[in-house]
Design an enzyme around this catalytic site. Structure first.
Site, PDB file in Angstrom:
ATOM      1  N   GLU A  18      33.674  47.199  30.009  1.00  0.00           N
ATOM      2  CA  GLU A  18      33.513  45.971  29.232  1.00  0.00           C
ATOM      3  C   GLU A  18      32.382  46.095  28.206  1.00  0.00           C
ATOM      4  O   GLU A  18      31.543  45.210  28.065  1.00  0.00           O
ATOM      5  CB  GLU A  18      33.279  44.777  30.171  1.00  0.00           C
ATOM      6  CG  GLU A  18      34.439  44.555  31.125  1.00  0.00           C
ATOM      7  CD  GLU A  18      34.295  43.336  32.028  1.00  0.00           C
ATOM      8  OE1 GLU A  18      33.156  42.930  32.320  1.00  0.00           O
ATOM      9  OE2 GLU A  18      35.345  42.790  32.440  1.00  0.00           O
ATOM     10  N   ASP A  32      40.139  41.854  39.767  1.00  0.00           N
ATOM     11  CA  ASP A  32      38.831  41.236  39.549  1.00  0.00           C
ATOM     12  C   ASP A  32      38.640  39.966  40.370  1.00  0.00           C
ATOM     13  O   ASP A  32      38.701  38.868  39.821  1.00  0.00           O
ATOM     14  CB  ASP A  32      38.676  40.922  38.050  1.00  0.00           C
ATOM     15  CG  ASP A  32      37.238  40.593  37.682  1.00  0.00           C
ATOM     16  OD1 ASP A  32      36.365  40.757  38.541  1.00  0.00           O
ATOM     17  OD2 ASP A  32      37.011  40.183  36.533  1.00  0.00           O
ATOM     18  N   GLU A  57      33.355  32.641  40.780  1.00  0.00           N
ATOM     19  CA  GLU A  57      33.899  32.715  39.424  1.00  0.00           C
ATOM     20  C   GLU A  57      35.369  32.309  39.363  1.00  0.00           C
ATOM     21  O   GLU A  57      35.759  31.507  38.516  1.00  0.00           O
ATOM     22  CB  GLU A  57      33.722  34.141  38.879  1.00  0.00           C
ATOM     23  CG  GLU A  57      34.359  34.332  37.508  1.00  0.00           C
ATOM     24  CD  GLU A  57      34.129  35.719  36.923  1.00  0.00           C
ATOM     25  OE1 GLU A  57      33.540  36.584  37.612  1.00  0.00           O
ATOM     26  OE2 GLU A  57      34.547  35.944  35.774  1.00  0.00           O
TER      27      GLU A  57
HETATM   28  O1  GCW Z   1      34.487  39.272  36.827  1.00  0.00           O
HETATM   29  C1  GCW Z   1      34.127  39.876  35.632  1.00  0.00           C
HETATM   30  C2  GCW Z   1      33.265  38.876  34.960  1.00  0.00           C
HETATM   31  C3  GCW Z   1      32.186  39.458  34.078  1.00  0.00           C
HETATM   32  C4  GCW Z   1      31.438  40.504  34.897  1.00  0.00           C
HETATM   33  C5  GCW Z   1      32.415  41.580  35.311  1.00  0.00           C
HETATM   34  C6  GCW Z   1      31.781  42.652  36.182  1.00  0.00           C
HETATM   35  C7  GCW Z   1      29.109  41.030  34.836  1.00  0.00           C
HETATM   36  O2  GCW Z   1      34.082  37.992  34.239  1.00  0.00           O
HETATM   37  O3  GCW Z   1      31.360  38.403  33.673  1.00  0.00           O
HETATM   38  O4  GCW Z   1      30.339  41.041  34.184  1.00  0.00           O
HETATM   39  O5  GCW Z   1      33.459  41.035  36.045  1.00  0.00           O
HETATM   40  O6  GCW Z   1      32.003  42.621  37.383  1.00  0.00           O
HETATM   41  O7  GCW Z   1      31.098  43.521  35.671  1.00  0.00           O
END
Ligand code: GCW
Length: 699
Positions: free
Chosen positions: A297, A376, A404
C-alpha cells in the site's frame, strides 16, 4: 509507585473492587526486582483499601506471627516463605521450567501460593489471583502450572504522531486520539500509558508497538532523534512487563541516514542499520524490535531495489540480533493498483505467492506476521494459506481488535468466537496442528529442525477515549485478545464471563446474575449477528470506500483495490477454484484444497469467497443464496433491535455513563444495521429480480 487509578477514565477490567478478595488478605511477596516491586505495590494498594496487609519477608527465620493467606514468591529466592514450602517441594523437579512468564498456583492448608521462576510470572500469577476473586481463597486445589502458549503477545498501535490529513491521529482508530501521541508530541498523560500497561498485563499482553505501520515522515524519526519519546513510553510500560517495539520505514537509511540507497545488500545500508539499532538499545536496553510493512500500500520495501523480502527482513534482523530483538515482517503484500477488468489477478493469492517461496530463507529472529485471512480482516474469511505454507519460518498470526470492518466500535461485535475459530482451525485438517499451534511454534511434521513460534499480534483498539475503546463493551475484545494469546484454547464465552465479573464486579452490582445474562444475550452471538446484516457468505468488502463504515455494495467493485464480488443479474461470488477460477484453492494443503474447490463441500459461510454461483443455488442449509441473503439481513436487524431492548432493561445495574454510552451506540447500531439490510436486500433484489419468499418489504 502506586498502581494508577485514573479518576476520569473508566477502570475497565481492573476496578478497585476487583481487588477486594486479595486486598482483604494477609499477603507476603518474596523476591526482588522491578516487576516484583510492581506486585508488591499492587498488593499494598489493595490491602490499604480493603483492610488486609502486606508482610515484608524477613531473612533467616521466616515465621510470620500470624499465618499468611497468600504467598507470592520467586522460586529462585534464598528462602521461600514457610507457607509455600510444600508447594515448592512438589515443584522441585520442575523448578526452572515455568518459563519467564509462567507460574504455579495452588491452595493448601489455608494458604494460596503463587510461585514463579522469574518476575513476569509472578505478575501474571497475581492477576490470576485477582481474576479468581474469592475462589482463590476458598477450597484448596492442587498445584496448577500456567504457561502462556505464545511467547510474544503483541498489540500494534496504528497511531500517528502528527495528525494525518486523511487517517487522523490513529489510523482506523475509533476511540478518540492516541494514548501515546498528541498533535505531534508525546502525550502529557503518561500516567494513562502506565494504566494501559497495567490493563494489558492483566490480560496477558507483553509487547506493544507505539506507531502506525504506515510510517510517515515524523514517525520515521522515532527511530533516531525522537527516540527519547519512545524511551519515555517504555519507562511507563516496563513495570508491567511490556516491551516496546517500533514500526520503522524501510527507506530510513535514505530518509534519515542520507544514504543514496536503502538496498538491503548494500554494505553502507547494513552498517547504518547496525549503528542505528545499537543506539536504540543504548537508550532502551529491553527494546523489543521492529515491525515492518514493506512494499505494501505504497510503503517502500526491498522490491524497489530488486531484492526479496527475505533480503529486506534479514538486514534488520541482523541488526537487532546481538541484542535479542526480533523483526516482525508483515506478509500483507499485494497489488493495490489492480485493474478491475483483469479477472486473473486475485488479491487473495498475493501473500502466499510472495512469501511461500521464501520459506527457510529468513533469519531465525524474523517473524513473518500474517493476517488471519487472505484479504483483510473481514467478518468472515478462510484462514490464510500462508499459515500452512511456511514450516521453516517463524509465523505470527495477526488479528484486528480495532473494529475496522466489524462495526468500528459503534456496533457491539464480540470477536472472541471469531478468534477462537481462527486459532482452533486445523490448516492440515481437523486432526493436525491448529493455527494457534503454528503461532506457538508447533507445525505439522516437516523435515528439518523445528522453528520457534512467532506468537499472536493484533491491531489495538485503544485511544484516549474515557472508555479506552469507544464502545464500553468493546473492552471485552481487548481483554479477550490477551487471554487468547496466553491460551488459545480458552472458551470465548468463559473469557466473556471473566471480563464481565472483573468489569462489573458481582459484589458491587445490584443483580449480577441478571446483568451477566443480559450481557451474554447481547454479546455472545454479536459477531454472527454482524455477519448476518453485512456482506453475505464470506464475500466481504461491501463497505463504503475510504472510511469502511456502513454499506456500499459496489463501493469497491470498480476500484484498483482487488476486493470484488462480481454480482450480476445471474449470480454473485468470486471463482477462486483451480478448475475455472483464479486457482487460489490450490494454495491450501489437503483437505482444504479439495473442500474449498468443491461446490458441494465448500462450507456455506465461505461459499461466495470461493465460488461464483447463481442466486438460486441451494446451500447446505436448504435455503437458496438469494433467500439466505434476505433472511439473514432481516434476522440480523431483529437481533440488534432485541439487544437494544435488553440493554434498556439493565441500565439501572450499571454506571450511568456506561449506560448512556452503550445506549447511544446501540441506537446507532440499529440505524446502521437497518441501512445495511435495506441496501443489501434492495441491491440483490434489483440484480436478481427474485422476490422474498416471505413477502417482506424490500425497497
Ligand atoms: O486494513 C487495512 C487498512 C489500512 C491498514 C492496512 C494494513 C495500516 O485499511 O488502514 O494500514 O490494512 O494492515 O497495513
Amino acid at each position: 509507585m502506586t498502581a494508577p487509578q485514573l479518576t476520569d477514565v473508566h477502570p475497565a477490567w481492573l476496578p478497585p473492587e476487583a481487588f477486594r478478595a486479595l486486598g482483604s488478605r494477609r499477603t507476603v511477596v518474596q523476591g526482588t526486582g522491578l516487576l516484583v516491586e510492581t506486585v508488591r505495590q499492587e498488593v499494598a494498594d489493595a490491602a490499604a483499601r480493603y483492610g488486609g496487609s502486606l508482610r515484608q519477608p524477613t531473612t533467616g527465620a521466616d515465621e510470620p506471627t500470624e499465618p499468611d493467606d497468600l504467598v507470592l514468591a520467586l522460586t529462585t529466592g534464598a528462602t521461600v516463605p514457610a507457607g509455600a514450602a510444600a508447594v515448592l517441594a512438589e515443584l522441585a523437579a520442575q523448578t526452572g521450567q515455568l518459563g519467564a512468564d509462567g507460574f504455579a498456583l495452588a491452595r493448601r492448608a489455608g494458604v494460596t501460593v503463587v510461585l514463579a521462576d522469574a518476575a513476569p510470572g509472578l505478575l501474571y500469577g497475581l492477576f490470576e489471583v485477582v481474576r479468581r476473586g474469592e475462589a482463590a481463597f476458598g477450597a484448596g486445589f492442587p498445584v496448577e502450572r500456567h504457561r502462556p502458549a505464545m511467547r510474544l503477545r503483541m498489540l500494534n498501535h496504528w497511531d500517528n504522531v502528527t495528525v494525518d490529513p486523511v487517517m487522523g491521529q490513529v489510523e482506523r482508530g475509533y476511540s478518540g486520539g492516541s494514548i501515546f501521541w498528541r498533535d505531534g508530541a508525546l502525550t502529557p498523560e503518561l500516567s494513562r500509558v502506565r494504566a494501559y500497561g497495567r490493563l494489558l498485563a492483566a490480560s496477558g499482553v507483553n509487547a506493544v508497538t507505539v506507531n502506525n505501520v504506515n510510517v510517515h515522515a515524523v514517525e520515521a524519526r522515532l527511530l533516531t532523534d525522537r527516540l527519547g519519546d519512545v524511551a519515555a513510553i517504555a519507562d511507563e510500560l516496563r513495570p508491567y512487563g511490556i516491551r516496546v517495539h517500533l514500526s520503522i520505514t524501510f527507506a530510513a537509511p535514505v530518509t534519515l541516514g542520507g544514504l543514496p540507497t536503502a538496498d538491503p545488500l548494500d554494505e553502507h545500508v547494513r552498517a547504518w542499520w547496525a549503528k542505528t539499532t545499537r543506539q536504540v538499545y543504548d537508550t532502551i536496553p529491553d527494546f523489543g524490535g521492529f515491525v515492518v510493512k514493506a512494499d505494501s500500500e505504497g510503503q517502500p520495501g526491498p522490491f524497489g531495489y530488486g531484492r526479496s523480502h527475505a533480503d529486506g527482513a534479514n538486514v534488520l534482523a541482523e541488526a537487532v540480533a546481538p541484542f535479542g530483538g526480533a523483526v516482525h515482517w508483515r506478509a500483507f503484500v499485494y497489488n493495490h493498483r489492480q485493474d478491475w477488468r483483469d479477472r486473473s489477478t486475485d488479491r487473495a493469492r498475493a501473500a502466499y505467492d510472495h512469501f511461500a517461496p521464501l520459506d527457510g530463507q529468513f533469519r531465525d529472529n524474523v517473524i513473518l506476521q500474517v493476517k488471519y485471512g487472505p484479504i483483510d480482516f473481514q467478518v468472515r474469511e478462510p484462514i490464510s494459506p500462508v499459515i500452512a505454507a511456511m514450516p521453516a519460518t517463524r509465523l505470527a498470526v495477526e488479528l484486528q481488535v480495532t473494529q475496522e470492518y466489524t462495526g468500528q466500535q459503534r456496533h457491539v461485535c464480540y470477536l472472541g468466537p471469531l478468534w477462537s475459530e481462527v486459532l482452533g482451525f486445523g490448516p492440515w485438517g481437523a486432526d493436525g496442528p491448529s493455527v494457534a499451534d503454528v503461532a506457538a511454534g508447533r507445525t505439522a511434521d516437516v523435515a528439518g529442525p523445528p522453528v520457534g513460534g512467532g506468537g499472536l499480534a493484533a491491531v489495538s483498539s485503544v485511544g484516549d477515549d474515557p472508555f479506552w475503546t469507544g464502545h464500553p463493551l468493546a473492552q471485552a475484545n481487548l481483554y479477550a485478545f490477551g487471554r487468547f494469546a496466553w491460551n488459545p484454547r480458552l472458551d470465548p464465552l468463559a473469557i466473556l464471563d471473566e471480563w464481565i465479573d472483573l468489569t462489573f464486579v458481582p459484589t458491587a452490582t445490584g443483580d449480577p446474575d441478571r446483568l451477566r445474562r443480559t450481557l451474554h444475550a447481547i454479546m455472545d452471538d454479536s459477531w454472527r449477528t454482524y455477519e448476518r446484516y453485512t456482506a453475505p457468505l464470506g464475500v466481504g468488502f461491501m463497505v463504503r470506500p475510504g472510511h469502511h463504515y456502513g454499506p456500499d455494495v459496489d463501493g469497491y467493485e470498480y476500484t484498483p483495490w482487488g476486493t470484488y464480488h462480481f454480482a450480476d443479474r445471474d449470480g454473485v461470488g468470486v471463482d477462486r477454484t483451480r478448475a475455472t477460477g483464479t486457482g487460489f484453492t490450490g494454495q491450501y494443503p489437503a483437505p482444504w484444497s479439495q473442500v474449498y474447490e468443491s461446490l458441494d463441500q465448500c462450507p456455506d459461510e465461505l461459499l461466495l469467497f470461493f465460488h461464483h454461483v447463481p442466486y438460486g443455488h441451494v446451500l447446505h442449509s436448504g435455503s437458496t443464496v438469494i433467500q439466505h441473503i434476505y433472511d439473514t439481513h432481516f434476522a440480523g436487524v431483529e437481533q440488534v433491535t432485541e439487544s437494544r431492548r435488553r440493554w434498556a432493561e439493565i441500565v439501572d445495574l450499571v454506571d450511568p455513563a456506561v449506560a448512556a454510552r452503550v445506549g447511544e451506540r446501540l441506537d446507532e447500531q440499529v440505524r446502521s444495521a437497518t441501512e445495511w439490510r435495506d441496501q443489501l436486500n434492495t441491491y440483490f433484489f434489483r440484480k436478481s429480480g427474485v422476490p422474498d419468499a416471505h413477502g417482506r418489504r424490500i425497497h
